[in-house]
Design an enzyme around this catalytic site. Structure first.
Site, PDB file in Angstrom:
ATOM      1  N   SER A 139       4.843 -39.107 -20.680  1.00  0.00           N
ATOM      2  CA  SER A 139       5.159 -39.983 -21.823  1.00  0.00           C
ATOM      3  C   SER A 139       6.574 -40.506 -21.652  1.00  0.00           C
ATOM      4  CB  SER A 139       5.084 -39.178 -23.120  1.00  0.00           C
ATOM      5  OG  SER A 139       5.645 -39.902 -24.192  1.00  0.00           O
ATOM      6  N   TYR A 152       7.677 -31.790 -28.052  1.00  0.00           N
ATOM      7  CA  TYR A 152       6.741 -32.732 -27.420  1.00  0.00           C
ATOM      8  C   TYR A 152       7.394 -33.395 -26.206  1.00  0.00           C
ATOM      9  CZ  TYR A 152       3.717 -36.644 -26.413  1.00  0.00           C
ATOM     10  OH  TYR A 152       2.913 -37.538 -25.744  1.00  0.00           O
TER      11      TYR A 152
HETATM   12  P1  NDP Z   1      -5.987 -38.691 -28.516  1.00  0.00           P
HETATM   13  O1  NDP Z   1      -5.613 -37.767 -29.627  1.00  0.00           O
HETATM   14  O2  NDP Z   1      -6.811 -39.875 -28.820  1.00  0.00           O
HETATM   15  O3  NDP Z   1      -6.673 -37.859 -27.346  1.00  0.00           O
HETATM   16  C1  NDP Z   1      -6.224 -36.594 -26.975  1.00  0.00           C
HETATM   17  C2  NDP Z   1      -7.283 -35.898 -26.139  1.00  0.00           C
HETATM   18  O4  NDP Z   1      -6.770 -34.619 -25.735  1.00  0.00           O
HETATM   19  C3  NDP Z   1      -8.561 -35.663 -26.910  1.00  0.00           C
HETATM   20  O5  NDP Z   1      -9.663 -35.984 -26.084  1.00  0.00           O
HETATM   21  C4  NDP Z   1      -8.549 -34.173 -27.189  1.00  0.00           C
HETATM   22  O6  NDP Z   1      -9.871 -33.680 -27.168  1.00  0.00           O
HETATM   23  C5  NDP Z   1      -7.773 -33.642 -25.986  1.00  0.00           C
HETATM   24  N1  NDP Z   1      -7.198 -32.327 -26.224  1.00  0.00           N
HETATM   25  C6  NDP Z   1      -6.225 -31.975 -27.112  1.00  0.00           C
HETATM   26  N2  NDP Z   1      -6.008 -30.646 -27.062  1.00  0.00           N
HETATM   27  C7  NDP Z   1      -6.858 -30.148 -26.117  1.00  0.00           C
HETATM   28  C8  NDP Z   1      -7.118 -28.852 -25.618  1.00  0.00           C
HETATM   29  N3  NDP Z   1      -6.465 -27.765 -26.066  1.00  0.00           N
HETATM   30  N4  NDP Z   1      -8.053 -28.701 -24.657  1.00  0.00           N
HETATM   31  C9  NDP Z   1      -8.723 -29.785 -24.190  1.00  0.00           C
HETATM   32  N5  NDP Z   1      -8.543 -31.040 -24.633  1.00  0.00           N
HETATM   33  C10 NDP Z   1      -7.617 -31.210 -25.597  1.00  0.00           C
HETATM   34  O7  NDP Z   1      -4.595 -39.134 -27.867  1.00  0.00           O
HETATM   35  P2  NDP Z   1      -4.250 -40.001 -26.559  1.00  0.00           P
HETATM   36  O8  NDP Z   1      -5.447 -40.474 -25.874  1.00  0.00           O
HETATM   37  O9  NDP Z   1      -3.242 -40.973 -26.968  1.00  0.00           O
HETATM   38  O10 NDP Z   1      -3.502 -38.881 -25.706  1.00  0.00           O
HETATM   39  C11 NDP Z   1      -3.838 -38.567 -24.377  1.00  0.00           C
HETATM   40  C12 NDP Z   1      -2.579 -38.127 -23.653  1.00  0.00           C
HETATM   41  O11 NDP Z   1      -1.666 -39.208 -23.646  1.00  0.00           O
HETATM   42  C13 NDP Z   1      -1.839 -36.962 -24.283  1.00  0.00           C
HETATM   43  O12 NDP Z   1      -1.386 -36.120 -23.257  1.00  0.00           O
HETATM   44  C14 NDP Z   1      -0.659 -37.629 -24.988  1.00  0.00           C
HETATM   45  O13 NDP Z   1       0.439 -36.776 -25.106  1.00  0.00           O
HETATM   46  C15 NDP Z   1      -0.380 -38.764 -24.041  1.00  0.00           C
HETATM   47  N6  NDP Z   1       0.346 -39.915 -24.546  1.00  0.00           N
HETATM   48  C16 NDP Z   1      -0.103 -40.614 -25.640  1.00  0.00           C
HETATM   49  C17 NDP Z   1       0.599 -41.739 -26.053  1.00  0.00           C
HETATM   50  C18 NDP Z   1       0.210 -42.523 -27.260  1.00  0.00           C
HETATM   51  O14 NDP Z   1       1.073 -43.219 -27.841  1.00  0.00           O
HETATM   52  N7  NDP Z   1      -1.045 -42.504 -27.687  1.00  0.00           N
HETATM   53  C19 NDP Z   1       1.762 -42.231 -25.308  1.00  0.00           C
HETATM   54  C20 NDP Z   1       2.156 -41.395 -24.209  1.00  0.00           C
HETATM   55  C21 NDP Z   1       1.452 -40.306 -23.830  1.00  0.00           C
HETATM   56  P3  NDP Z   1     -10.468 -32.544 -28.125  1.00  0.00           P
HETATM   57  O15 NDP Z   1      -9.710 -32.603 -29.419  1.00  0.00           O
HETATM   58  O16 NDP Z   1     -11.908 -32.895 -28.261  1.00  0.00           O
HETATM   59  O17 NDP Z   1     -10.254 -31.295 -27.372  1.00  0.00           O
HETATM   60  C1  8X3 Z   2       3.706 -40.731 -27.128  1.00  0.00           C
HETATM   61  C2  8X3 Z   2       4.566 -41.942 -27.160  1.00  0.00           C
HETATM   62  O1  8X3 Z   2       6.600 -42.979 -28.236  1.00  0.00           O
HETATM   63  O2  8X3 Z   2       5.319 -41.402 -29.577  1.00  0.00           O
HETATM   64  O3  8X3 Z   2       3.967 -39.946 -26.030  1.00  0.00           O
HETATM   65  O4  8X3 Z   2       6.677 -40.608 -27.770  1.00  0.00           O
HETATM   66  S1  8X3 Z   2       5.846 -41.710 -28.228  1.00  0.00           S
END
Ligand code: NDP
Ligand code: 8X3
Length: 253
Positions: A139, A152
């Site tokens: 991120s 985070y």
């Molecule tokens: P979502 O919440 O839409 O998706 C997160 C996914 O992670 C879900 O499929 C969830 O599935 C899974 N997950 C969470 N905890 C667990 C666990 N303990 N075991 C297995 N699976 C898990 O968020 P995003 O798609 O945005 O996030 C995906 C990644 O991108 C993350 O690592 C996040 O930190 C990162 N990210 C997101 C950004 C944003 O602004 N959206 C920006 C930068 C990075 P389930 O709950 O079914 O297990």
């Molecule tokens: C998620 C993006 O900008 O909330 O990793 O940190 S931000």
């Protein structure tokens, strides 16, 4: 069977979009996440076009990760791309007000979970060798500090350094490692971060153009299909509508 991609966190956001993207390009899928119903729906949607293996998985459990990898059907065992995507942020409020359990949940998922899956799949990735990839979802928070990011951002800094360090150890194996570091993207991420506050999530994404899950899925596919001699070590992707702020300065009134 063609190439296989193994995706964690495929029930939502980037992971689900990645499953659709790789499937549209003919890759077989191993899709995982905790919510079985969503995995089943996605598998049913995509299995018409490509082979799909789905399995519930909480990445925090090393035993469950190891047993899933060991029990993969023969035709899904050779993984060409690992998308280490499962992760979450919690408690976007100041560190001094956070429930310590939320910190542990982020560390257990974003750090321990990611290393569990990486460790279990390294042998098969190395066996595939040339052209294999690990895409670790970091991120911008792993590079840039901001209020409320506390643990985070620190977990995502771990993802960055772990990715770089893996590159050193994997030199000569052909396996590439990328820290893919997105900025603001509209998924369920903020709903999870605010523990279900839909209004807060809607407000964050209102009147701007955040990245979409599909933008990041396309980027993942790009990384996974670069010529085998090319590795992007870190790729930071922000929407054009996002940039940095000046340093904050506290003033006594
Ligand atoms: P979502 O919440 O839409 O998706 C997160 C996914 O992670 C879900 O499929 C969830 O599935 C899974 N997950 C969470 N905890 C667990 C666990 N303990 N075991 C297995 N699976 C898990 O968020 P995003 O798609 O945005 O996030 C995906 C990644 O991108 C993350 O690592 C996040 O930190 C990162 N990210 C997101 C950004 C944003 O602004 N959206 C920006 C930068 C990075 P389930 O709950 O079914 O297990
Ligand atoms: C998620 C993006 O900008 O909330 O990793 O940190 S931000």
């Amino acid at each position: 069977m063609g190439k296989v991609v193994f995706i964690t966190g495929a029930t939502s956001g980037f992971g689900r979009a990645a499953a659709r993207k790789f499937a549209s390009e003919g890759w077989a899928l191993v899709i995982t996440g905790r919510r079985e119903e969503r995995l089943k729906e996605l598998a049913e949607e995509l299995c018409e076009s490509v082979p799909v293996h789905y399995q519930t998985l909480d990445v925090r459990s090393k035993e469950d990760v190891d047993s899933l990898v060991k029990s993969l059907p023969e035709s899904f065992k050779k993984i060409t791309c690992l998308v280490n995507n499962a992760g979450l942020a919690l408690s976007p409020n100041p560190a001094q007000t956070v429930d310590i359990q939320d910190w542990h949940t982020m560390i257990d998922t974003n750090v321990t979970g990611l290393v569990n899956v990486t460790h279990a799949l390294l042998p098969t990735l190395i066996e595939v060798g040339k052209g294999a990839s690990i895409i670790n979802v970091g991120s911008i928070a792993g590079q840039w500090p901001y209020p409320g990011s506390h643990v985070y951002g620190a977990t995502k800094a771990f993802v960055k350094q772990f990715s770089y360090n893996l590159r050193c150890d994997l030199l000569g194996t052909g396996v590439r490692v990328t820290d893919l570091a997105p900025g603001i993207a509209e998924t369920e991420f903020t709903l999870v971060r605010t523990k279900g506050d839909q209004a807060a999530s809607d407000a964050l994404y209102a009147n701007t153009q955040a990245l979409t899950a599909e933008d990041i899925a396309d980027t993942m596919f790009y990384l996974a299909t670069l010529p085998a001699h090319m590795c992007v070590n870190r790729l930071e992707v922000m929407p054009t509508a996002q940039a940095w702020n000046p340093f904050a300065i506290y003033r006594e009134s």
